[in-house]
Design a protein around this motif. Sequence first.
Motif, PDB file in Angstrom:
ATOM      1  N   SER A  51      -1.155  -8.217   5.921  1.00 27.19           N
ATOM      2  CA  SER A  51      -0.330  -7.132   5.384  1.00 27.19           C
ATOM      3  C   SER A  51       0.313  -7.595   4.082  1.00 27.19           C
ATOM      4  CB  SER A  51       0.718  -6.712   6.412  1.00 27.19           C
ATOM      5  OG  SER A  51       0.108  -5.986   7.468  1.00 27.19           O
ATOM      6  N   PRO A  52       0.850  -6.675   3.257  1.00 27.22           N
ATOM      7  CA  PRO A  52       1.214  -7.005   1.865  1.00 27.22           C
ATOM      8  C   PRO A  52       2.073  -8.254   1.687  1.00 27.22           C
ATOM      9  CG  PRO A  52       1.396  -4.667   2.207  1.00 27.22           C
ATOM     10  CD  PRO A  52       1.109  -5.266   3.561  1.00 27.22           C
ATOM     11  N   ASP A  64       5.860  -1.345  -0.796  1.00 26.95           N
ATOM     12  CA  ASP A  64       6.422  -0.889  -2.077  1.00 26.95           C
ATOM     13  C   ASP A  64       6.286  -2.068  -3.046  1.00 26.95           C
ATOM     14  OD1 ASP A  64       8.227  -2.056  -0.175  1.00 26.95           O
ATOM     15  OD2 ASP A  64       9.905  -1.667  -1.522  1.00 26.95           O
ATOM     16  N   ILE A  65       5.182  -2.091  -3.799  1.00 28.26           N
ATOM     17  CA  ILE A  65       4.808  -3.265  -4.585  1.00 28.26           C
ATOM     18  C   ILE A  65       5.365  -3.151  -5.996  1.00 28.26           C
ATOM     19  CG2 ILE A  65       2.850  -4.562  -5.541  1.00 28.26           C
ATOM     20  CD1 ILE A  65       1.231  -3.560  -3.087  1.00 28.26           C
ATOM     21  N   ILE A  71       2.827 -13.152  -5.838  1.00 25.07           N
ATOM     22  CA  ILE A  71       3.155 -13.322  -4.425  1.00 25.07           C
ATOM     23  C   ILE A  71       4.670 -13.229  -4.275  1.00 25.07           C
ATOM     24  CG2 ILE A  71       3.097 -14.899  -2.449  1.00 25.07           C
ATOM     25  CD1 ILE A  71       0.325 -13.898  -3.165  1.00 25.07           C
ATOM     26  N   ALA A  72       5.131 -12.515  -3.268  1.00 28.33           N
ATOM     27  CA  ALA A  72       6.572 -12.449  -3.014  1.00 28.33           C
ATOM     28  C   ALA A  72       7.079 -13.851  -2.687  1.00 28.33           C
ATOM     29  CB  ALA A  72       6.860 -11.511  -1.858  1.00 28.33           C
ATOM     30  N   PRO A  73       8.156 -14.298  -3.337  1.00 25.84           N
ATOM     31  CA  PRO A  73       8.658 -15.651  -3.078  1.00 25.84           C
ATOM     32  C   PRO A  73       9.048 -15.868  -1.623  1.00 25.84           C
ATOM     33  CG  PRO A  73      10.201 -14.373  -4.429  1.00 25.84           C
ATOM     34  CD  PRO A  73       8.924 -13.605  -4.366  1.00 25.84           C
ATOM     35  N   MET A  97      -7.097  -8.640   1.910  1.00 25.47           N
ATOM     36  CA  MET A  97      -5.754  -8.286   1.451  1.00 25.47           C
ATOM     37  C   MET A  97      -5.458  -6.821   1.755  1.00 25.47           C
ATOM     38  SD  MET A  97      -4.182 -10.835  -0.225  1.00 25.47           S
ATOM     39  CE  MET A  97      -3.264 -10.342  -1.700  1.00 25.47           C
ATOM     40  N   ASP A  98      -4.176  -6.493   1.784  1.00 28.10           N
ATOM     41  CA  ASP A  98      -3.766  -5.100   1.892  1.00 28.10           C
ATOM     42  C   ASP A  98      -3.729  -4.512   0.488  1.00 28.10           C
ATOM     43  OD1 ASP A  98      -2.639  -2.714   3.039  1.00 28.10           O
ATOM     44  OD2 ASP A  98      -1.771  -3.979   4.596  1.00 28.10           O
ATOM     45  N   LEU A  99      -4.249  -3.306   0.340  1.00 28.35           N
ATOM     46  CA  LEU A  99      -4.303  -2.658  -0.974  1.00 28.35           C
ATOM     47  C   LEU A  99      -3.514  -1.353  -0.915  1.00 28.35           C
ATOM     48  CD1 LEU A  99      -5.607  -2.965  -3.791  1.00 28.35           C
ATOM     49  CD2 LEU A  99      -7.509  -1.576  -2.947  1.00 28.35           C
ATOM     50  N   VAL A 100      -2.406  -1.323  -1.650  1.00 33.83           N
ATOM     51  CA  VAL A 100      -1.497  -0.168  -1.631  1.00 33.83           C
ATOM     52  C   VAL A 100      -1.539   0.468  -3.016  1.00 33.83           C
ATOM     53  CG1 VAL A 100       0.825   0.623  -1.058  1.00 33.83           C
ATOM     54  CG2 VAL A 100      -0.062  -1.496  -0.029  1.00 33.83           C
TER      55      VAL A 100
END
Length: 565
Positions: A51-52, A64-65, A71-73, A97-100
Motif C-alpha cells: 500500500s502507498p 493522498d500523495i 518515499i514518505a520518511p 506498488m500502489d498507484l493512486v
Amino acid sequence: MERKWWHEKIAYQIYPKSFNDSNGDGIGDLRGIIEKLDYLKELGIDIVWISPIYQSPFVDQGYDISDYYKIAPEFGTMEEFDELLAEAKKRDIEIVMDLVINHCSDQHEWFQKALADPYGEYADYFYFEKGRNGGAPSNYRSYFGGSVWEPVPGTDLYYLHLFAKEQPDLNWNNPKMKEELFAMIRWWLEKGVAGFRIDAIINIKKDPNFPDFPADGPDGLASCTKMVEEVEGVGELLEELRQKAFDPYQAFTVAEVFNMKEEELKEFVGENGHFSTMFDFSAHLLTGGEHGWYDAKPVKFSEWKKTVIESQLEVQNVGFLANIIENHDEPRGASTYLPEYAVNPRGIKMLAAVNILLRGLPFLYQGQEIGMRNCPMDSIEDYDDINTKDQYRTALEAGCTEEEALDACIRYSRDNARTPMQWSHEKEAGFTTGKPWLKVNPNYTGINVEDQLKDEDSVLHFYKKLIALRKLEAYRETLIFGRFVPAFEADEDVFAFYRESESGERIFIAANFGKEEKRLKLPEKNYTVLLTNDDSAPEGTLSTLENDGTLCLRSCGAVVLREEA
C-alpha cells in the motif's frame, strides 16, 4: 487464454504502517518489510503489493500523495526501497506498488500552483468549476460524506474531490497532466517494480457537464457513484494508460474497480484487456447497508455462496480475477463471512480452502494467514480512519445511539484490517518496541505468528499447505487453469465445487458451513485426500468416505479430493 507468468503465483498485500516496525517509532517501515521477506518466502508468496509509501500528509493513510517520486520518511528512504527490491528479487518475490492517480494530495506541488493561480495552467490539472445558482456546481456526495465540491479561496470557483477535500481529483482530459502521470509510472517500472495495484481507477472519467441527480439521502445530495456509472468513455482513458505506461514494460496490473458495467468485463480483463486482472469485490458488496454501516445486515452464507459462484462462472471464459476475503479497506474476512460458531481455527481453515482454490489469482492480506479478526474498540476516539468517523457520524444523524454507532464501526471499520500485525505474544504483538500508531488487537496473545509457526495444526500451517498444493506441478493444470464447476448448489450449508482440467482431471473441494454434519453422495470412484482441515483423517485416506461414495463432513469441515480415473 494466453498464459502469463503471474497466473501461477500467490500474492500478499502489505499495509506498511501496520506490518513491522524496525525502529520503535510505532509505525511499520520498509526495513520492517525487508526483515520479514524470508517469512513471506516460506509462506509461499511470489508477489507483494505494498500500500502507498509515497510522501503524503496521511489524511487518508497515504492515498493522498504529495510527491509521487519520494518515499514518505515515516517508512524510510529511497535507498531502503531499492534494497527491498533487491532483496525481494533474491527470493523470487516481485514487488507491486500502489498507484493512486484519480487524485493526489492538496499538498502536491500541482495543486499548490493551481491555488496560487486559479485560472492558470495548473488549475487545468484539476477540475476548477464555477458554482451554480449561488451554490456548488452539482449535488454529488463524496465517498467520505459531504459535497464533492470545495470553494477555491478568493474566487467563485469550486474544485472537485470525490474522496476527502484534501484529495483533489486530477483532470484526465488534460494531455499534459496525463503525460506527467505516465512518465512517473514508467520511472517506477524502470526502477524494477513488477507492476501496480491501481486505486479507484474507474473514477478518472468525469462528465464535464456535472449534471445534478435526484437526491438519495436526507442531506439533499446524490452519491457521486451515480455520475461515475452514467458517464461513458472510461475505456479510452484506460487503453491510453495501458499502451503508454504499462505495455512497454509488460507490467502486471491489478485494478480496484467498482461500478463497472457488466458488459465491460472482457474489455477490462479479457485478452489484451485494460488490466492483467482486477479484484473480485462481489462478496464485499454484500456487506453494505442501504444508508451506511448502521443498517447493514450480517452476510448470509447462502448469499455469499451464490455471489461467489456467479462471479466465478461469469469470468472463467473471459480471464482471471484476483480473489480476496479481506484487504486494507474491508473488515477481517474471518469476522465477516463466517457464522459466529465457525469463527475458530477450524472454520477459518475452511474459509481459506474455499478461497485459495477458486479459479483466479489468490491475494492474501497481512494477518489473514493466522486468522486475524476484527478488533473491538472502546470509543470512536480509538479509530484513525476518516471513513469510519464519517460512518459513525452518519449513524448518529440517523438516530442511532452512540453504542449502536460504535457497534457498526466495530463490525465494518477499515481499521479492523489496519491494526498491527500480530507477530508474537510479546508486548504490542511484537510489532514494535514503542507505542503503536493504532491499537493492537488484544487477542494477539492467542493469535500470532510465533505461536502458530510452532503448531503444525495452526491456521498458518494450513495456509502453507494450501499454497503448496496449488503450486504442485502434478495439479497445476487443474488448480490454476482448470474450470470451476459448482456442485451441491442446492445444499444450503455446503460450498462445494470441482476444478476440472482440459484433460479431464477433477479435484473436488467441499466445505460444510453448517452446524450439523453433512452427507454428500459422490460418484462411486476412488479418491485421494489431498488436504483436509480434519486432523482425524489419516493422510492419503478419508475415514468419512463410505463405500457407497458418501462423504461425511463435520461442521466446519473442509476437504480436497482428487478423483481417480
